[in-house]
Design a protein around this motif. Structure first.
Motif, PDB file in Angstrom:
ATOM      1  N   ASN A  99       0.826  -1.223   0.000  1.00  0.00           N
ATOM      2  CA  ASN A  99       0.000   0.000   0.000  1.00  0.00           C
ATOM      3  C   ASN A  99       0.854   1.263   0.000  1.00  0.00           C
ATOM      4  OD1 ASN A  99      -2.421  -1.249  -0.192  1.00  0.00           O
ATOM      5  ND2 ASN A  99      -2.750  -1.381   2.033  1.00  0.00           N
ATOM      6  N   LEU A 100       1.994   1.218   0.683  1.00  0.00           N
ATOM      7  CA  LEU A 100       2.871   2.404   0.674  1.00  0.00           C
ATOM      8  C   LEU A 100       3.445   2.652  -0.720  1.00  0.00           C
ATOM      9  CD1 LEU A 100       4.813   2.246   4.057  1.00  0.00           C
ATOM     10  CD2 LEU A 100       3.272   4.062   3.290  1.00  0.00           C
ATOM     11  N   LEU A 101       3.751   1.572  -1.412  1.00  0.00           N
ATOM     12  CA  LEU A 101       4.226   1.740  -2.798  1.00  0.00           C
ATOM     13  C   LEU A 101       3.144   2.431  -3.635  1.00  0.00           C
ATOM     14  CD1 LEU A 101       5.977  -1.644  -3.631  1.00  0.00           C
ATOM     15  CD2 LEU A 101       7.021   0.611  -3.584  1.00  0.00           C
ATOM     16  N   ARG A 102       1.901   1.936  -3.497  1.00  0.00           N
ATOM     17  CA  ARG A 102       0.790   2.550  -4.255  1.00  0.00           C
ATOM     18  C   ARG A 102       0.619   4.003  -3.838  1.00  0.00           C
ATOM     19  NH1 ARG A 102      -1.552  -2.540  -2.669  1.00  0.00           N
ATOM     20  NH2 ARG A 102      -1.283  -3.950  -4.428  1.00  0.00           N
ATOM     21  N   ARG A 103       0.763   4.252  -2.551  1.00  0.00           N
ATOM     22  CA  ARG A 103       0.574   5.611  -2.014  1.00  0.00           C
ATOM     23  C   ARG A 103       1.602   6.575  -2.624  1.00  0.00           C
ATOM     24  NH1 ARG A 103      -2.625   9.039  -1.315  1.00  0.00           N
ATOM     25  NH2 ARG A 103      -2.231  10.601   0.259  1.00  0.00           N
ATOM     26  N   SER A 104       2.820   6.083  -2.868  1.00  0.00           N
ATOM     27  CA  SER A 104       3.848   6.984  -3.421  1.00  0.00           C
ATOM     28  C   SER A 104       3.397   7.540  -4.770  1.00  0.00           C
ATOM     29  CB  SER A 104       5.203   6.273  -3.542  1.00  0.00           C
ATOM     30  OG  SER A 104       5.173   5.284  -4.551  1.00  0.00           O
ATOM     31  N   ILE A 105       2.704   6.726  -5.535  1.00  0.00           N
ATOM     32  CA  ILE A 105       2.221   7.182  -6.848  1.00  0.00           C
ATOM     33  C   ILE A 105       1.005   8.103  -6.661  1.00  0.00           C
ATOM     34  CG2 ILE A 105       1.430   6.460  -9.141  1.00  0.00           C
ATOM     35  CD1 ILE A 105       4.083   5.186  -8.548  1.00  0.00           C
ATOM     36  N   GLU A 106       0.096   7.673  -5.761  1.00  0.00           N
ATOM     37  CA  GLU A 106      -1.116   8.493  -5.543  1.00  0.00           C
ATOM     38  C   GLU A 106      -0.748   9.912  -5.116  1.00  0.00           C
ATOM     39  OE1 GLU A 106      -3.918   4.929  -3.800  1.00  0.00           O
ATOM     40  OE2 GLU A 106      -3.372   6.589  -2.472  1.00  0.00           O
ATOM     41  N   ILE A 107       0.214  10.018  -4.195  1.00  0.00           N
ATOM     42  CA  ILE A 107       0.607  11.356  -3.693  1.00  0.00           C
ATOM     43  C   ILE A 107       1.086  12.220  -4.860  1.00  0.00           C
ATOM     44  CG2 ILE A 107       2.321  12.607  -2.299  1.00  0.00           C
ATOM     45  CD1 ILE A 107       2.228  10.353  -0.268  1.00  0.00           C
ATOM     46  N   THR A 108       1.855  11.602  -5.755  1.00  0.00           N
ATOM     47  CA  THR A 108       2.409  12.363  -6.884  1.00  0.00           C
ATOM     48  C   THR A 108       1.293  12.781  -7.844  1.00  0.00           C
ATOM     49  OG1 THR A 108       4.264  10.850  -6.624  1.00  0.00           O
ATOM     50  CG2 THR A 108       4.380  12.378  -8.471  1.00  0.00           C
ATOM     51  N   CYS A 109       0.358  11.858  -8.101  1.00  0.00           N
ATOM     52  CA  CYS A 109      -0.767  12.203  -8.990  1.00  0.00           C
ATOM     53  C   CYS A 109      -1.628  13.293  -8.342  1.00  0.00           C
ATOM     54  CB  CYS A 109      -1.613  10.972  -9.300  1.00  0.00           C
ATOM     55  SG  CYS A 109      -0.750   9.747 -10.299  1.00  0.00           S
ATOM     56  N   GLU A 110      -1.804  13.212  -7.029  1.00  0.00           N
ATOM     57  CA  GLU A 110      -2.583  14.247  -6.326  1.00  0.00           C
ATOM     58  C   GLU A 110      -1.889  15.612  -6.442  1.00  0.00           C
ATOM     59  OE1 GLU A 110      -4.191  11.086  -2.985  1.00  0.00           O
ATOM     60  OE2 GLU A 110      -2.894  12.724  -2.315  1.00  0.00           O
ATOM     61  N   ALA A 111      -0.561  15.606  -6.322  1.00  0.00           N
ATOM     62  CA  ALA A 111       0.183  16.873  -6.434  1.00  0.00           C
ATOM     63  C   ALA A 111      -0.039  17.480  -7.816  1.00  0.00           C
ATOM     64  CB  ALA A 111       1.671  16.638  -6.162  1.00  0.00           C
ATOM     65  N   ARG A 112      -0.032  16.625  -8.838  1.00  0.00           N
ATOM     66  CA  ARG A 112      -0.270  17.128 -10.205  1.00  0.00           C
ATOM     67  C   ARG A 112      -1.668  17.752 -10.303  1.00  0.00           C
ATOM     68  NH1 ARG A 112       0.373  12.892 -15.073  1.00  0.00           N
ATOM     69  NH2 ARG A 112      -1.106  11.746 -13.763  1.00  0.00           N
ATOM     70  N   GLU A 113      -2.652  17.100  -9.679  1.00  0.00           N
ATOM     71  CA  GLU A 113      -4.013  17.660  -9.713  1.00  0.00           C
ATOM     72  C   GLU A 113      -4.077  19.004  -8.983  1.00  0.00           C
ATOM     73  OE1 GLU A 113      -6.760  17.011 -11.507  1.00  0.00           O
ATOM     74  OE2 GLU A 113      -5.238  15.734 -12.395  1.00  0.00           O
ATOM     75  N   ILE A 114      -3.434  19.063  -7.823  1.00  0.00           N
ATOM     76  CA  ILE A 114      -3.428  20.328  -7.056  1.00  0.00           C
ATOM     77  C   ILE A 114      -2.798  21.428  -7.925  1.00  0.00           C
ATOM     78  CG2 ILE A 114      -2.468  21.535  -5.026  1.00  0.00           C
ATOM     79  CD1 ILE A 114      -2.482  18.776  -3.582  1.00  0.00           C
ATOM     80  N   PHE A 115      -1.690  21.072  -8.562  1.00  0.00           N
ATOM     81  CA  PHE A 115      -0.990  22.055  -9.402  1.00  0.00           C
ATOM     82  C   PHE A 115      -1.892  22.523 -10.549  1.00  0.00           C
ATOM     83  CE2 PHE A 115       1.577  22.693 -13.286  1.00  0.00           C
ATOM     84  CZ  PHE A 115       2.200  23.880 -12.921  1.00  0.00           C
ATOM     85  N   TYR A 116      -2.536  21.583 -11.215  1.00  0.00           N
ATOM     86  CA  TYR A 116      -3.404  21.965 -12.331  1.00  0.00           C
ATOM     87  C   TYR A 116      -4.537  22.872 -11.843  1.00  0.00           C
ATOM     88  CZ  TYR A 116      -1.384  18.852 -15.904  1.00  0.00           C
ATOM     89  OH  TYR A 116      -0.574  18.252 -16.834  1.00  0.00           O
ATOM     90  N   ASN A 117      -5.076  22.547 -10.670  1.00  0.00           N
ATOM     91  CA  ASN A 117      -6.174  23.377 -10.152  1.00  0.00           C
ATOM     92  C   ASN A 117      -5.704  24.784  -9.794  1.00  0.00           C
ATOM     93  OD1 ASN A 117      -8.069  21.411 -10.506  1.00  0.00           O
ATOM     94  ND2 ASN A 117      -7.767  20.517  -8.479  1.00  0.00           N
ATOM     95  N   ARG A 118      -4.420  24.884  -9.425  1.00  0.00           N
ATOM     96  CA  ARG A 118      -3.893  26.212  -9.075  1.00  0.00           C
ATOM     97  C   ARG A 118      -3.614  27.067 -10.308  1.00  0.00           C
ATOM     98  NH1 ARG A 118       1.037  25.056  -4.917  1.00  0.00           N
ATOM     99  NH2 ARG A 118      -0.202  24.360  -3.143  1.00  0.00           N
ATOM    100  N   CYS A 119      -3.356  26.396 -11.439  1.00  0.00           N
ATOM    101  CA  CYS A 119      -2.980  27.133 -12.651  1.00  0.00           C
ATOM    102  C   CYS A 119      -4.189  27.900 -13.169  1.00  0.00           C
ATOM    103  CB  CYS A 119      -2.539  26.179 -13.753  1.00  0.00           C
ATOM    104  SG  CYS A 119      -0.925  25.542 -13.484  1.00  0.00           S
ATOM    105  N   THR A 120      -4.014  29.165 -13.319  1.00  0.00           N
ATOM    106  CA  THR A 120      -5.130  29.938 -13.849  1.00  0.00           C
ATOM    107  C   THR A 120      -4.698  30.574 -15.157  1.00  0.00           C
ATOM    108  OG1 THR A 120      -4.320  31.761 -12.558  1.00  0.00           O
ATOM    109  CG2 THR A 120      -6.169  30.525 -11.628  1.00  0.00           C
TER     110      THR A 120
END
Ligand SMILES: C[S+](C)CC[C@H](N)C(=O)O
Ligand SMILES: N[C@@H](CCS)C(=O)O
Ligand SMILES: [Zn+2]
Length: 349
Positions: A99-120
Protein backbone atom coordinates in the motif's frame (compact mmCIF):
# COMPACT_ATOMS: atom_id res chain seq x y z
CA UNK A 1 -0.08 -10.56 -31.59
CA UNK A 2 -2.05 -7.55 -32.81
CA UNK A 3 -2.52 -6.26 -29.28
CA UNK A 4 1.19 -6.82 -28.48
CA UNK A 5 2.23 -4.68 -31.44
CA UNK A 6 -0.33 -2.06 -30.37
CA UNK A 7 1.08 -1.93 -26.80
CA UNK A 8 4.63 -1.51 -28.07
CA UNK A 9 3.59 1.25 -30.44
CA UNK A 10 1.77 2.95 -27.56
CA UNK A 11 4.92 2.69 -25.43
CA UNK A 12 7.20 4.29 -27.97
CA UNK A 13 4.73 7.00 -28.93
CA UNK A 14 4.15 8.12 -25.32
CA UNK A 15 7.51 9.83 -25.10
CA UNK A 16 7.57 11.12 -28.68
CA UNK A 17 4.12 12.68 -28.37
CA UNK A 18 4.91 14.06 -24.93
CA UNK A 19 8.12 15.71 -26.18
CA UNK A 20 6.23 17.20 -29.11
CA UNK A 21 3.65 18.67 -26.73
CA UNK A 22 6.44 20.12 -24.60
CA UNK A 23 7.98 21.89 -27.61
CA UNK A 24 10.75 19.36 -28.26
CA UNK A 25 12.40 19.37 -24.83
CA UNK A 26 11.10 18.49 -21.39
CA UNK A 27 12.05 19.44 -17.86
CA UNK A 28 12.50 16.68 -15.29
CA UNK A 29 12.29 17.54 -11.59
CA UNK A 30 15.31 17.85 -9.30
CA UNK A 31 16.77 16.04 -6.29
CA UNK A 32 13.90 14.59 -4.32
CA UNK A 33 15.37 13.01 -1.18
CA UNK A 34 17.84 15.82 -0.64
CA UNK A 35 15.03 18.34 -1.01
CA UNK A 36 13.00 16.52 1.68
CA UNK A 37 16.11 16.83 3.82
CA UNK A 38 16.41 20.53 3.11
CA UNK A 39 12.86 20.86 4.45
CA UNK A 40 13.90 19.23 7.71
CA UNK A 41 13.17 15.53 7.12
CA UNK A 42 15.53 13.09 8.81
CA UNK A 43 16.28 10.46 6.16
CA UNK A 44 19.32 8.96 7.82
CA UNK A 45 17.61 5.59 7.68
CA UNK A 46 17.78 2.40 5.60
CA UNK A 47 14.58 3.57 3.86
CA UNK A 48 16.17 6.94 3.02
CA UNK A 49 13.52 9.12 1.31
CA UNK A 50 10.91 6.34 1.50
CA UNK A 51 10.81 6.90 5.25
CA UNK A 52 8.82 10.09 4.56
CA UNK A 53 6.01 8.05 2.99
CA UNK A 54 5.40 6.85 6.57
CA UNK A 55 6.44 9.83 8.68
CA UNK A 56 5.79 12.94 6.59
CA UNK A 57 3.74 12.45 3.43
CA UNK A 58 2.86 16.19 3.53
CA UNK A 59 6.55 16.94 2.77
CA UNK A 60 6.45 14.55 -0.17
CA UNK A 61 3.52 16.51 -1.59
CA UNK A 62 5.29 19.81 -0.91
CA UNK A 63 8.46 18.80 -2.77
CA UNK A 64 6.45 17.59 -5.78
CA UNK A 65 4.52 20.87 -5.83
CA UNK A 66 7.71 22.94 -5.55
CA UNK A 67 9.10 21.20 -8.61
CA UNK A 68 5.87 21.64 -10.54
CA UNK A 69 5.86 25.34 -9.66
CA UNK A 70 9.47 25.49 -10.93
CA UNK A 71 8.51 24.22 -14.39
CA UNK A 72 8.89 20.43 -14.25
CA UNK A 73 7.17 18.33 -16.92
CA UNK A 74 8.09 15.04 -15.26
CA UNK A 75 7.83 14.42 -11.54
CA UNK A 76 9.44 11.34 -10.05
CA UNK A 77 7.79 9.52 -7.14
CA UNK A 78 9.19 8.91 -3.65
CA UNK A 79 9.56 5.17 -4.34
CA UNK A 80 13.33 5.18 -5.11
CA UNK A 81 14.18 3.32 -1.90
CA UNK A 82 10.66 2.08 -1.16
CA UNK A 83 10.86 -1.70 -1.31
CA UNK A 84 8.64 -4.38 0.13
CA UNK A 85 11.74 -5.99 1.68
CA UNK A 86 12.82 -2.67 3.23
CA UNK A 87 9.38 -1.92 4.70
CA UNK A 88 9.01 -5.46 6.06
CA UNK A 89 12.42 -5.10 7.77
CA UNK A 90 10.87 -2.11 9.57
CA UNK A 91 8.06 -4.32 10.91
CA UNK A 92 5.34 -3.56 8.35
CA UNK A 93 3.26 -6.34 6.83
CA UNK A 94 3.60 -7.16 3.12
CA UNK A 95 0.13 -5.66 2.56
CA UNK A 96 1.12 -2.41 4.29
CA UNK A 97 4.35 -2.28 2.28
CA UNK A 98 2.46 -2.73 -0.98
CA UNK A 99 0.00 0.00 0.00
CA UNK A 100 2.87 2.40 0.67
CA UNK A 101 4.23 1.74 -2.80
CA UNK A 102 0.79 2.55 -4.26
CA UNK A 103 0.57 5.61 -2.01
CA UNK A 104 3.85 6.98 -3.42
CA UNK A 105 2.22 7.18 -6.85
CA UNK A 106 -1.12 8.49 -5.54
CA UNK A 107 0.61 11.36 -3.69
CA UNK A 108 2.41 12.36 -6.88
CA UNK A 109 -0.77 12.20 -8.99
CA UNK A 110 -2.58 14.25 -6.33
CA UNK A 111 0.18 16.87 -6.43
CA UNK A 112 -0.27 17.13 -10.20
CA UNK A 113 -4.01 17.66 -9.71
CA UNK A 114 -3.43 20.33 -7.06
CA UNK A 115 -0.99 22.05 -9.40
CA UNK A 116 -3.40 21.96 -12.33
CA UNK A 117 -6.17 23.38 -10.15
CA UNK A 118 -3.89 26.21 -9.08
CA UNK A 119 -2.98 27.13 -12.65
CA UNK A 120 -5.13 29.94 -13.85
CA UNK A 121 -5.36 31.58 -17.22
CA UNK A 122 -2.75 34.29 -17.48
CA UNK A 123 -0.15 32.44 -15.44
CA UNK A 124 3.30 31.98 -16.96
CA UNK A 125 2.33 28.41 -17.63
CA UNK A 126 -0.03 29.40 -20.39
CA UNK A 127 2.55 31.70 -21.91
CA UNK A 128 5.08 28.85 -21.79
CA UNK A 129 2.85 26.53 -23.81
CA UNK A 130 1.92 29.26 -26.23
CA UNK A 131 -1.67 28.02 -26.06
CA UNK A 132 -4.44 27.97 -23.52
CA UNK A 133 -3.55 24.37 -22.67
CA UNK A 134 -2.22 22.81 -19.50
CA UNK A 135 1.48 22.16 -19.21
CA UNK A 136 2.05 18.45 -19.97
CA UNK A 137 3.09 16.64 -16.78
CA UNK A 138 3.99 12.96 -16.51
CA UNK A 139 4.33 10.98 -13.29
CA UNK A 140 7.36 8.65 -13.30
CA UNK A 141 7.45 5.83 -10.74
CA UNK A 142 10.97 5.65 -9.36
CA UNK A 143 12.71 2.30 -8.99
CA UNK A 144 16.08 2.47 -7.27
CA UNK A 145 18.60 -0.34 -7.62
CA UNK A 146 19.20 -3.30 -5.34
CA UNK A 147 22.21 -1.28 -4.18
CA UNK A 148 19.86 1.49 -3.04
CA UNK A 149 17.95 -1.01 -0.89
CA UNK A 150 21.24 -2.13 0.68
CA UNK A 151 21.35 1.46 1.98
CA UNK A 152 25.11 1.72 2.10
CA UNK A 153 25.58 3.82 -1.02
CA UNK A 154 26.38 0.74 -3.11
CA UNK A 155 24.54 2.16 -6.10
CA UNK A 156 27.85 4.01 -6.44
CA UNK A 157 29.91 0.78 -6.53
CA UNK A 158 27.51 -1.58 -8.30
CA UNK A 159 29.26 -4.47 -6.56
CA UNK A 160 26.69 -6.91 -5.21
CA UNK A 161 28.91 -9.99 -4.87
CA UNK A 162 28.91 -13.29 -6.76
CA UNK A 163 25.87 -14.61 -4.92
CA UNK A 164 23.63 -11.99 -6.57
CA UNK A 165 22.67 -13.22 -10.03
CA UNK A 166 20.34 -11.74 -12.62
CA UNK A 167 17.58 -14.03 -11.28
CA UNK A 168 18.19 -12.73 -7.74
CA UNK A 169 17.73 -9.19 -9.01
CA UNK A 170 14.60 -10.07 -10.97
CA UNK A 171 13.08 -11.73 -7.91
CA UNK A 172 14.03 -8.76 -5.77
CA UNK A 173 12.35 -6.21 -8.07
CA UNK A 174 9.44 -8.25 -9.49
CA UNK A 175 6.56 -7.49 -7.12
CA UNK A 176 7.47 -3.82 -6.70
CA UNK A 177 7.57 -3.27 -10.44
CA UNK A 178 4.22 -5.07 -10.89
CA UNK A 179 2.61 -2.85 -8.24
CA UNK A 180 4.10 0.43 -9.46
CA UNK A 181 3.05 -0.36 -13.03
CA UNK A 182 -0.58 -0.68 -11.97
CA UNK A 183 -0.77 2.33 -9.65
CA UNK A 184 -1.52 5.10 -12.13
CA UNK A 185 2.00 6.26 -13.06
CA UNK A 186 2.69 7.17 -16.69
CA UNK A 187 6.07 5.46 -16.81
CA UNK A 188 8.67 3.76 -14.65
CA UNK A 189 12.01 5.51 -14.06
CA UNK A 190 14.68 2.90 -13.34
CA UNK A 191 17.24 5.24 -11.81
CA UNK A 192 20.90 5.36 -10.79
CA UNK A 193 21.59 1.95 -12.39
CA UNK A 194 25.14 0.94 -11.39
CA UNK A 195 25.80 -2.17 -13.48
CA UNK A 196 24.79 -3.95 -16.66
CA UNK A 197 23.41 -6.99 -14.82
CA UNK A 198 20.67 -4.93 -13.20
CA UNK A 199 19.75 -3.31 -16.54
CA UNK A 200 19.39 -6.82 -18.00
CA UNK A 201 17.24 -7.86 -15.06
CA UNK A 202 14.94 -4.85 -15.57
CA UNK A 203 14.66 -5.49 -19.32
CA UNK A 204 13.75 -9.14 -18.72
CA UNK A 205 11.18 -8.20 -16.08
CA UNK A 206 9.49 -5.64 -18.33
CA UNK A 207 9.13 -8.21 -21.09
CA UNK A 208 8.33 -11.30 -19.02
CA UNK A 209 5.82 -9.62 -16.74
CA UNK A 210 4.06 -7.86 -19.63
CA UNK A 211 4.47 -4.50 -17.89
CA UNK A 212 1.99 -2.19 -19.59
CA UNK A 213 3.57 1.21 -19.01
CA UNK A 214 6.82 2.32 -20.64
CA UNK A 215 10.09 2.93 -18.81
CA UNK A 216 13.33 4.82 -18.91
CA UNK A 217 16.68 3.37 -17.90
CA UNK A 218 19.05 5.87 -16.34
CA UNK A 219 22.61 4.93 -15.44
CA UNK A 220 25.10 6.54 -13.09
CA UNK A 221 28.79 7.08 -13.79
CA UNK A 222 31.81 8.28 -11.85
CA UNK A 223 34.18 8.71 -14.78
CA UNK A 224 32.14 9.62 -17.85
CA UNK A 225 32.81 6.27 -19.54
CA UNK A 226 31.68 3.40 -17.35
CA UNK A 227 28.98 2.67 -14.77
CA UNK A 228 30.33 2.14 -11.24
CA UNK A 229 30.70 -1.66 -11.63
CA UNK A 230 33.03 -1.03 -14.59
CA UNK A 231 30.75 -2.00 -17.50
CA UNK A 232 30.89 0.55 -20.31
CA UNK A 233 27.96 2.93 -20.54
CA UNK A 234 27.73 2.01 -24.22
CA UNK A 235 27.19 -1.68 -23.38
CA UNK A 236 24.58 -0.76 -20.77
CA UNK A 237 22.79 1.53 -23.21
CA UNK A 238 22.61 -1.30 -25.76
CA UNK A 239 20.61 -3.35 -23.24
CA UNK A 240 18.19 -0.45 -22.82
CA UNK A 241 18.02 0.23 -26.55
CA UNK A 242 17.02 -3.32 -27.38
CA UNK A 243 14.19 -3.37 -24.82
CA UNK A 244 10.98 -2.32 -26.58
CA UNK A 245 9.41 -1.01 -23.38
CA UNK A 246 12.21 1.52 -22.91
CA UNK A 247 11.25 4.94 -24.26
CA UNK A 248 14.23 6.98 -23.06
CA UNK A 249 17.79 6.23 -21.96
CA UNK A 250 19.93 8.41 -19.79
CA UNK A 251 22.25 9.34 -17.01
CA UNK A 252 21.41 10.59 -13.52
CA UNK A 253 23.11 11.21 -10.19
CA UNK A 254 26.40 11.85 -11.96
CA UNK A 255 28.64 14.93 -11.81
CA UNK A 256 27.60 17.49 -14.46
CA UNK A 257 31.11 17.58 -15.94
CA UNK A 258 30.76 14.01 -17.28
CA UNK A 259 27.38 14.42 -18.94
CA UNK A 260 28.54 15.82 -22.28
CA UNK A 261 30.75 12.81 -23.12
CA UNK A 262 28.16 10.39 -21.82
CA UNK A 263 25.50 11.81 -24.14
CA UNK A 264 27.89 11.32 -27.07
CA UNK A 265 28.38 7.68 -26.01
CA UNK A 266 24.64 7.07 -25.68
CA UNK A 267 23.99 8.58 -29.11
CA UNK A 268 26.37 6.04 -30.65
CA UNK A 269 23.99 3.23 -29.77
CA UNK A 270 20.48 4.63 -29.56
CA UNK A 271 18.02 6.86 -31.35
CA UNK A 272 15.68 6.87 -28.36
CA UNK A 273 15.27 10.16 -26.48
CA UNK A 274 18.09 10.86 -24.02
CA UNK A 275 17.34 11.99 -20.47
CA UNK A 276 19.97 13.63 -18.27
CA UNK A 277 19.54 14.66 -14.66
CA UNK A 278 22.92 15.05 -12.99
CA UNK A 279 23.52 15.65 -9.31
CA UNK A 280 25.22 18.77 -7.95
CA UNK A 281 28.69 17.27 -8.39
CA UNK A 282 29.09 16.56 -4.69
CA UNK A 283 30.10 13.05 -3.63
CA UNK A 284 27.98 10.80 -1.39
CA UNK A 285 29.46 9.20 1.71
CA UNK A 286 27.17 6.16 1.94
CA UNK A 287 28.24 5.13 5.44
CA UNK A 288 27.47 8.48 7.04
CA UNK A 289 24.76 9.42 4.53
CA UNK A 290 26.36 12.79 3.94
CA UNK A 291 27.32 14.77 0.83
CA UNK A 292 30.90 15.95 0.49
CA UNK A 293 31.69 19.06 -1.53
CA UNK A 294 34.39 18.65 -4.14
CA UNK A 295 34.74 22.39 -4.65
CA UNK A 296 34.06 22.09 -8.38
CA UNK A 297 30.30 22.33 -8.32
CA UNK A 298 28.25 25.43 -9.00
CA UNK A 299 24.64 25.90 -10.03
CA UNK A 300 25.62 28.43 -12.74
CA UNK A 301 27.96 25.89 -14.38
CA UNK A 302 25.25 23.25 -14.28
CA UNK A 303 22.73 25.44 -16.01
CA UNK A 304 25.20 26.74 -18.58
CA UNK A 305 25.77 23.14 -19.69
CA UNK A 306 22.12 22.60 -20.59
CA UNK A 307 22.20 24.02 -24.11
CA UNK A 308 25.39 22.06 -24.83
CA UNK A 309 23.71 18.85 -23.70
CA UNK A 310 20.74 19.70 -25.90
CA UNK A 311 23.07 20.28 -28.87
CA UNK A 312 24.59 16.83 -28.33
CA UNK A 313 21.13 15.29 -28.61
CA UNK A 314 19.55 15.07 -25.15
CA UNK A 315 15.91 16.07 -24.87
CA UNK A 316 14.92 15.65 -21.23
CA UNK A 317 16.80 17.64 -18.57
CA UNK A 318 16.56 17.81 -14.80
CA UNK A 319 18.58 17.38 -11.66
CA UNK A 320 19.32 14.65 -9.16
CA UNK A 321 20.69 14.71 -5.60
CA UNK A 322 21.39 18.15 -4.10
CA UNK A 323 19.85 20.05 -6.98
CA UNK A 324 16.87 22.20 -5.98
CA UNK A 325 13.80 23.94 -7.44
CA UNK A 326 16.14 26.82 -8.30
CA UNK A 327 18.13 24.55 -10.60
CA UNK A 328 14.94 23.33 -12.26
CA UNK A 329 13.57 26.86 -12.67
CA UNK A 330 16.82 27.85 -14.42
CA UNK A 331 16.72 24.79 -16.70
CA UNK A 332 13.07 25.52 -17.61
CA UNK A 333 14.05 29.10 -18.43
CA UNK A 334 16.91 28.03 -20.73
CA UNK A 335 14.68 25.56 -22.55
CA UNK A 336 11.62 27.78 -22.85
CA UNK A 337 13.65 30.62 -24.30
CA UNK A 338 14.91 28.22 -26.98
CA UNK A 339 11.89 26.00 -27.66
CA UNK A 340 9.94 26.18 -30.95
CA UNK A 341 6.88 27.33 -28.96
CA UNK A 342 8.89 30.19 -27.49
CA UNK A 343 10.27 31.14 -30.91
CA UNK A 344 6.72 31.32 -32.26
CA UNK A 345 5.77 33.58 -29.39
CA UNK A 346 8.75 35.84 -30.07
CA UNK A 347 7.84 36.06 -33.76
CA UNK A 348 4.26 37.03 -32.93
CA UNK A 349 5.38 39.89 -30.67
C1 LIG B 1 21.55 7.87 -4.63
S1 LIG B 1 22.21 7.55 -3.03
C2 LIG B 1 22.50 9.12 -2.42
C3 LIG B 1 20.78 7.01 -2.19
C4 LIG B 1 20.94 6.69 -0.75
C5 LIG B 1 21.57 5.38 -0.48
N1 LIG B 1 20.89 4.29 -1.15
C6 LIG B 1 21.59 5.16 1.00
O1 LIG B 1 20.67 4.57 1.57
O2 LIG B 1 22.53 5.61 1.62
N1 LIG C 1 14.72 10.14 -7.55
C1 LIG C 1 15.71 9.96 -6.50
C2 LIG C 1 17.04 9.60 -7.11
C3 LIG C 1 18.11 9.42 -6.13
S1 LIG C 1 19.65 9.07 -6.87
C4 LIG C 1 15.81 11.25 -5.73
O1 LIG C 1 15.86 12.31 -6.34
O2 LIG C 1 15.84 11.21 -4.50
ZN1 LIG D 1 20.68 11.14 -7.00
Amino acid sequence: MGSLVKKEETSSSLMTEFLEKCGGYAVVDGGFATELERHGADINDPLWSAKCLITSPHLVTKVHLDYLESGANIIITASYQATIQGFVAKGLSVGEAENLLRRSIEITCEAREIFYNRCTKGSWDFAYAGTASRRPVLVAASVGSYGAYLADGSEYSGIYGDSVSKETLKDFHRRRVQILAKSGADLIAFETIPNKLEAEAYADLLEEEGIEIPAWFSFTSKDGVTVPRGDSVVECAKVADSCKKVVAIGINCTAPRYIHDLIISLRQVTRKPIVVYPNSGEVYDGLNKKWIKSGEESEEDFVSYVSKWRDEGASLFGGCCRTTPNTIRAIAKVLSSESPAASKLKLKQ
